[in-house]
Write an enzyme that holds these catalytic residues in place. Structure first.
Site, PDB file in Angstrom:
ATOM      1  N   ASN A  46     -10.780  -4.043  41.515  1.00  0.00           N
ATOM      2  CA  ASN A  46      -9.341  -4.188  41.732  1.00  0.00           C
ATOM      3  C   ASN A  46      -9.116  -4.732  43.138  1.00  0.00           C
ATOM      4  O   ASN A  46      -9.521  -4.114  44.129  1.00  0.00           O
ATOM      5  CB  ASN A  46      -8.662  -2.826  41.558  1.00  0.00           C
ATOM      6  CG  ASN A  46      -7.148  -2.913  41.622  1.00  0.00           C
ATOM      7  OD1 ASN A  46      -6.596  -3.619  42.462  1.00  0.00           O
ATOM      8  ND2 ASN A  46      -6.478  -2.183  40.751  1.00  0.00           N
ATOM      9  N   ARG A  60       0.720  -9.481  56.979  1.00  0.00           N
ATOM     10  CA  ARG A  60       0.763 -10.430  58.086  1.00  0.00           C
ATOM     11  C   ARG A  60       1.465 -11.732  57.703  1.00  0.00           C
ATOM     12  O   ARG A  60       1.855 -12.505  58.572  1.00  0.00           O
ATOM     13  CB  ARG A  60      -0.670 -10.727  58.567  1.00  0.00           C
ATOM     14  CG  ARG A  60      -0.784 -11.571  59.821  1.00  0.00           C
ATOM     15  CD  ARG A  60      -0.263 -10.852  61.051  1.00  0.00           C
ATOM     16  NE  ARG A  60      -0.368 -11.695  62.235  1.00  0.00           N
ATOM     17  CZ  ARG A  60      -1.378 -11.655  63.102  1.00  0.00           C
ATOM     18  NH1 ARG A  60      -2.373 -10.792  62.907  1.00  0.00           N
ATOM     19  NH2 ARG A  60      -1.403 -12.437  64.155  1.00  0.00           N
ATOM     20  N   HIS A 108      -3.011  -5.294  39.654  1.00  0.00           N
ATOM     21  CA  HIS A 108      -1.920  -4.444  39.171  1.00  0.00           C
ATOM     22  C   HIS A 108      -0.633  -4.882  39.861  1.00  0.00           C
ATOM     23  O   HIS A 108      -0.219  -4.283  40.853  1.00  0.00           O
ATOM     24  CB  HIS A 108      -2.229  -2.973  39.464  1.00  0.00           C
ATOM     25  CG  HIS A 108      -1.274  -2.010  38.834  1.00  0.00           C
ATOM     26  ND1 HIS A 108      -1.661  -0.780  38.366  1.00  0.00           N
ATOM     27  CD2 HIS A 108       0.058  -2.089  38.592  1.00  0.00           C
ATOM     28  CE1 HIS A 108      -0.609  -0.143  37.873  1.00  0.00           C
ATOM     29  NE2 HIS A 108       0.445  -0.921  38.008  1.00  0.00           N
ATOM     30  N   HIS A 158       2.074  -5.914  46.779  1.00  0.00           N
ATOM     31  CA  HIS A 158       0.696  -6.361  47.025  1.00  0.00           C
ATOM     32  C   HIS A 158       0.428  -7.586  46.145  1.00  0.00           C
ATOM     33  O   HIS A 158       0.623  -8.704  46.597  1.00  0.00           O
ATOM     34  CB  HIS A 158      -0.333  -5.236  46.829  1.00  0.00           C
ATOM     35  CG  HIS A 158      -0.021  -4.252  45.752  1.00  0.00           C
ATOM     36  ND1 HIS A 158       0.095  -4.608  44.425  1.00  0.00           N
ATOM     37  CD2 HIS A 158       0.194  -2.910  45.799  1.00  0.00           C
ATOM     38  CE1 HIS A 158       0.355  -3.529  43.706  1.00  0.00           C
ATOM     39  NE2 HIS A 158       0.436  -2.495  44.500  1.00  0.00           N
ATOM     40  N   GLU A 170      -3.196  -4.955  34.850  1.00  0.00           N
ATOM     41  CA  GLU A 170      -2.663  -3.662  34.468  1.00  0.00           C
ATOM     42  C   GLU A 170      -1.267  -3.470  35.035  1.00  0.00           C
ATOM     43  O   GLU A 170      -0.909  -4.052  36.064  1.00  0.00           O
ATOM     44  CB  GLU A 170      -3.586  -2.527  34.927  1.00  0.00           C
ATOM     45  CG  GLU A 170      -3.843  -2.474  36.421  1.00  0.00           C
ATOM     46  CD  GLU A 170      -4.823  -1.377  36.795  1.00  0.00           C
ATOM     47  OE1 GLU A 170      -5.697  -1.033  35.970  1.00  0.00           O
ATOM     48  OE2 GLU A 170      -4.718  -0.854  37.925  1.00  0.00           O
ATOM     49  N   THR A 207       1.101   4.672  43.701  1.00  0.00           N
ATOM     50  CA  THR A 207      -0.065   4.340  42.904  1.00  0.00           C
ATOM     51  C   THR A 207       0.067   5.047  41.559  1.00  0.00           C
ATOM     52  O   THR A 207       0.957   5.885  41.387  1.00  0.00           O
ATOM     53  CB  THR A 207      -1.371   4.758  43.618  1.00  0.00           C
ATOM     54  OG1 THR A 207      -2.499   4.281  42.878  1.00  0.00           O
ATOM     55  CG2 THR A 207      -1.458   6.271  43.760  1.00  0.00           C
ATOM     56  N   HIS A 235      -9.605   5.266  38.797  1.00  0.00           N
ATOM     57  CA  HIS A 235      -8.739   5.936  39.775  1.00  0.00           C
ATOM     58  C   HIS A 235      -9.544   6.965  40.563  1.00  0.00           C
ATOM     59  O   HIS A 235      -9.982   7.982  40.034  1.00  0.00           O
ATOM     60  CB  HIS A 235      -7.524   6.618  39.143  1.00  0.00           C
ATOM     61  CG  HIS A 235      -6.396   6.781  40.136  1.00  0.00           C
ATOM     62  ND1 HIS A 235      -5.413   5.832  40.296  1.00  0.00           N
ATOM     63  CD2 HIS A 235      -6.123   7.739  41.028  1.00  0.00           C
ATOM     64  CE1 HIS A 235      -4.572   6.216  41.224  1.00  0.00           C
ATOM     65  NE2 HIS A 235      -4.988   7.374  41.697  1.00  0.00           N
TER      66      HIS A 235
END
Length: 237
Positions: free
Chosen positions: A7, A18, A43, A50, A70, A100, A190
């Protein structure tokens, strides 16, 4: 051996902090595969904090192994997956503001919804997986939807293992056996890391794939990405 899907969300988090394109997400994906990784997982979340939706589109032509997307199957996510057509889509019941993933699906209460979503993806040739807690009735519920695989949510195991309680693996063994019994492939992910992965792999039957991101990237800061990818592969053999 069990496949390792890396991942790369955390690479996108660093890039986005940044601005610009450093680190280069696409280059990291190529490097992970070159180092031996057998899949790339992303994800994307609705706020794109992200992974961005455009990242999914760009990675489609880069990933040569298995590409796993996902997320929560809200309309925009469904549209993205149908556009990109990854190897696998993993359905995760994230709240929009979740930091998360923190729970598996209630496959009984959401059976009709999941059945419709799974059918849509499978009609488009996309392997489907449902993120579940290690509860046998939830795995049985997943099987009713027509899904191909389940992914076991492994945070509870990781917490118990860190405390020295190896019995925390027991519900995962039972869940894995139930998945095999009802004809489902088995993934997991996870909070798996270099400390607990070998034990997990040795105890869990029929484990096809693990998806690991946060721990792998953090460990790579100390040990180097190529080295860490191969350390994970060693634990999965």
């Amino acid at each position: 051996m069990t496949k390792l899907s890396v991942n790369i969300n955390k690479i996108a988090t660093l890039r986005n902090s940044r601005g610009g394109n450093v680190p280069n997400l696409l280059q990291v994906a190529e490097d992970v595969e070159r180092f031996g990784g057998q899949g790339i997982t992303i994800h994307p979340r609705p706020d794109e904090r992200h992974i961005r939706y455009q990242d999914a589109r760009d990675l489609k032509s880069i990933v040569n192994t298995e590409f796993n997307i996902e997320g929560n199957p809200i309309p925009s996510f469904i549209d993205l997956v149908l556009e990109v057509k990854p190897t696998q889509v993993t359905l995760v019941p994230d709240a929009i503001d979740a930091i998360t993933s923190n729970a598996g699906w209630d496959t009984l209460n959401h059976r009709d919804f999941l059945t419709d979503v799974v059918s849509t993806f499978k009609e488009n040739g996309i392997r489907t997986s449902i993120f579940v807690d290690p509860v046998e009735k939830m795995i049985e519920g997943a099987a009713v939807t027509g899904v191909d695989r389940v992914e076991l949510y492994t945070e509870a195991f990781a917490e118990q293992y860190a405390l020295g309680n190896n019995d925390g693996i027991t519900p995962y063994i039972k869940a894995a056996e139930k998945a095999h019994e009802v004809g489902l492939g088995l993934n997991a992910g996870h909070d798996l890391n270099l400390e607990n992965l070998r034990f997990f792999k040795q105890q869990i039957p029929h484990l096809l794939e693990v998806s690991i991101g946060h721990a792998l990237i953090c460990e790579s800061l100390y040990l180097g990405l190529e080295n860490v990818v191969n350390m994970y592969l060693d634990r999965l053999r």
